[in-house]
Design an enzyme around this catalytic site. Structure first.
Site, PDB file in Angstrom:
ATOM      1  N   CYS A 237       0.460  -3.110  -3.785  1.00 15.07           N
ATOM      2  CA  CYS A 237      -0.023  -2.430  -2.584  1.00 15.07           C
ATOM      3  C   CYS A 237      -0.710  -1.097  -2.878  1.00 15.07           C
ATOM      4  CB  CYS A 237       1.142  -2.201  -1.623  1.00 15.07           C
ATOM      5  SG  CYS A 237       2.100  -3.696  -1.385  1.00 15.07           S
TER       6      CYS A 237
ATOM      7  N   HIS B  60       1.402   5.424   3.908  1.00 11.15           N
ATOM      8  CA  HIS B  60       1.528   4.029   3.475  1.00 11.15           C
ATOM      9  C   HIS B  60       2.071   3.240   4.677  1.00 11.15           C
ATOM     10  CE1 HIS B  60       1.471   0.773   0.728  1.00 11.15           C
ATOM     11  NE2 HIS B  60       2.771   0.578   0.775  1.00 11.15           N
TER      12      HIS B  60
ATOM     13  N   GLU C 206       9.236   7.424   3.077  1.00  6.50           N
ATOM     14  CA  GLU C 206       7.970   8.162   3.056  1.00  6.50           C
ATOM     15  C   GLU C 206       8.089   9.464   3.854  1.00  6.50           C
ATOM     16  OE1 GLU C 206       4.556   5.865   4.281  1.00  6.50           O
ATOM     17  OE2 GLU C 206       3.167   7.384   3.510  1.00  6.50           O
TER      18      GLU C 206
ATOM     19  N   LYS D  35      -2.050   0.652   9.456  1.00  7.30           N
ATOM     20  CA  LYS D  35      -1.617  -0.739   9.249  1.00  7.30           C
ATOM     21  C   LYS D  35      -1.179  -1.369  10.569  1.00  7.30           C
ATOM     22  CE  LYS D  35      -0.124  -0.603   4.401  1.00  7.30           C
ATOM     23  NZ  LYS D  35      -0.293   0.814   4.031  1.00  7.30           N
TER      24      LYS D  35
ATOM     25  N   HIS E 264      -1.382  -5.009   6.753  1.00  7.08           N
ATOM     26  CA  HIS E 264      -1.258  -4.522   5.377  1.00  7.08           C
ATOM     27  C   HIS E 264      -2.173  -5.364   4.494  1.00  7.08           C
ATOM     28  CE1 HIS E 264       0.163  -3.061   1.672  1.00  7.08           C
ATOM     29  NE2 HIS E 264       1.445  -2.909   1.951  1.00  7.08           N
TER      30      HIS E 264
ATOM     31  N   PHE F 247       5.122  -2.063  -4.455  1.00  9.24           N
ATOM     32  CA  PHE F 247       6.220  -2.787  -5.096  1.00  9.24           C
ATOM     33  C   PHE F 247       6.070  -2.565  -6.597  1.00  9.24           C
ATOM     34  CE2 PHE F 247       7.365  -6.445  -1.952  1.00  9.24           C
ATOM     35  CZ  PHE F 247       8.012  -5.526  -1.158  1.00  9.24           C
TER      36      PHE F 247
END
Lengths: 402, 85
Positions: A162, A294, A305, A326, A331, A390
């Site tokens: 990502c 994010h 976050e 998003k 995403h 990830f």
């Protein structure tokens, strides 16, 4: 060290087939997420996504090209054309020899894998098209952009799940800043919205069945999207000398690794990436007015976050705005940082902050100004764009209004 | 093997314990099963019993499927298996 500016932007995603269409949708807080439409969708538990609609490859590409272009390459070429056209650059001679393409993607030609596995396993075929390999390889999109636009310098593909696009753009930025390349075409793309692509994500049990609601107390997971974002990063002096329209300046970046868990995010890793980007850009945290988060809409990401932002920014955390687009485009995995950079450009250039839509209930663990549901007018001088992948690989870019 | 024995075998394997160390009263937390381990256990249980468990890692408490103890998980599976029959 050179100053680096963005002189062209292009995109295709669930909100639009161009930058103006996408920014209009972000201003209006429009949602591009809807029912997925592809073969065997009825065998999925997760049936929503930010799918690109009305994109006809036929007519846009010829038959020979179609045999070589996976959907992620098609998206990339469309976005790159828009970005390079806007920049006004023509890559010839020394400029062409030194300029290249660095793109991010997590999965590359996922639907080409999917289609051809189906052919050999499910349908029992013993023959596949000769170009399956060049069509599905992760660097196919970067290579086709280099061929289409005569970019003969350093070109490669970055794959960090990502954070792929942000890692890619960080590389392109470093190459222009160091003087290695006068211009770089950079960004990323993803096209995982096919049966196998969604089925794999479904297994993790982190996907929402109804909506992406970042930072909202009742959020219940992420929603996949697809598309591409591509930019022209250019040496400031080079851009000035030719009178180019400058969208904004890229002033710094940082990358960090959590070195902790393959899927659970780390506050320290995220904080080190944001603090590192401020240090690299040589700016004080008080200058940052907007962060494109994010903001995946999972329980774990959003609270981690927000805690990282609070750690890095201290009292300034309550003054800045942070939103996750998003919620509108989904995403885009390896392409997500590139499409989200558009929200930063809109904040800096147009003074419009894209909202976090789908926001319903405040979460005490995400107690920041997340620009809920409605876009806001605000003058912003510096913006950050976060991507936390990830694997614990983080990349944050810092941008400034010109 | 009873449903309870089969579930305990799956959970014990995930927790790297002997089945005799897993009791109906045990919670997954006590057994040292992480959130990822929980997702893997649910997958293994679905495969074992050919059922679909409504579970979203973002809101583990939100579904009807109770994961607060081994006994609760067994009851949930018994009712899903009965629904299937």
């Amino acid at each position: 060290m050179k100053r680096v500016v963005i002189t062209g932007a292009g995109t295709i995603n669930a909100l639009g087939h161009s930058v103006p269409e996408t920014l209009d949708a972000m201003r209006e807080g429009r949602c591009g997420i809807g029912d997925l439409d592809f073969r065997d969708v009825d065998r999925l538990a997760i049936r929503i996504g930010g799918q690109v609609r009305g994109f006809e490859a036929e007519g846009r590409f010829n038959r020979q090209q179609m045999t070589l272009y996976d959907r992620f390459t098609q998206f990339t070429l469309a976005a790159a054309q828009e970005a390079i056209t806007q920049s006004g650059l023509e890559f010839q001679g020394d400029l062409a020899a030194r300029s290249g393409v660095v793109l991010g993607t997590a999965g590359g030609g996922v639907s080409t894998w999917d289609d051809n596995y189906r052919a050999v396993y499910e349908e029992g075929k013993n023959r596949v098209h000769p170009f399956v390999v060049p069509k599905l390889m992760n660097n196919a999109a970067a290579s086709h952009v280099s061929m289409e636009h005569n970019l003969k310098g350093p070109s490669f593909t970055v794959s960090t799940a990502c954070a792929s696009s942000n890692h890619a753009m960080a590389q392109a930025f470093a190459m222009v800043r160091s003087g290695m390349a006068p211009a770089m075409v950079t960004g990323g793309s993803e096209s995982m919205l096919c049966f196998g692509g969604v089925k794999a994500w479904e297994g993790l049990r982190v996907m929402s069945k109804d909506a992406c609601r970042p930072f909202s107390l009742n959020r219940n997971g992420m929603v996949q999207g697809e598309g591409a974002g591509v930019f022209v990063f250019e040496d400031y002096d080079h851009a000035r000398a030719r009178g180019a329209d400058i969208l904004c300046e890229v002033i710094g970046f940082a990358m960090s690794s959590d070195a902790a868990d393959i899927v659970m995010p780390s506050k320290q890793g995220a904080a080190r990436a944001m603090a590192g980007a401020l240090a690299d850009a040589r700016i004080d945290r008080s200058e940052v007015g907007y962060i494109n988060a994010h903001g995946t809409g999972t329980t774990a990401n959003d609270k981690t976050e927000c805690a990282a932002v609070a750690d890095v920014f201290g009292p300034q955390a309550d003054k800045l705005m942070i939103s996750s687009t998003k919620s509108m485009h989904g995403h885009l995995i390896g392409g997500t940082g590139a499409v989200e950079l558009l929200a930063c450009i809109m904040a800096l250039r147009d003074g419009v902050i894209a909202p976090t839509i789908g926001y319903e209930e405040p979460d005490p663990e995400c107690a920041l100004d997340v620009v809920p549901n409605t876009a806001r007018e605000a003058k912003v001088t510096v913006a950050l764009s976060n991507a936390f992948a990830f694997g614990g690989l983080n990349a944050v870019l810092a941008l400034r209004r010109v | 093997m009873s449903i309870q024995d089969r579930v305990i075998a799956i959970i014990a394997e995930q927790a790297v314990l002997e089945p005799s160390d897993v009791t109906p009263e045990s919670s997954l937390d006590e057994l040292g099963i992480s959130s990822l381990g929980l997702v893997e256990s649910i997958f293994a249980i679905e495969e074992e019993f050919d059922i679909s468990i409504p579970f979203n890692a973002n809101e583990p408490g939100a579904s009807d499927f109770d994961i607060s103890s081994v006994a609760a998980i067994v009851r949930g599976i018994e009712s899903l298996v009965a629904e299937k029959a």
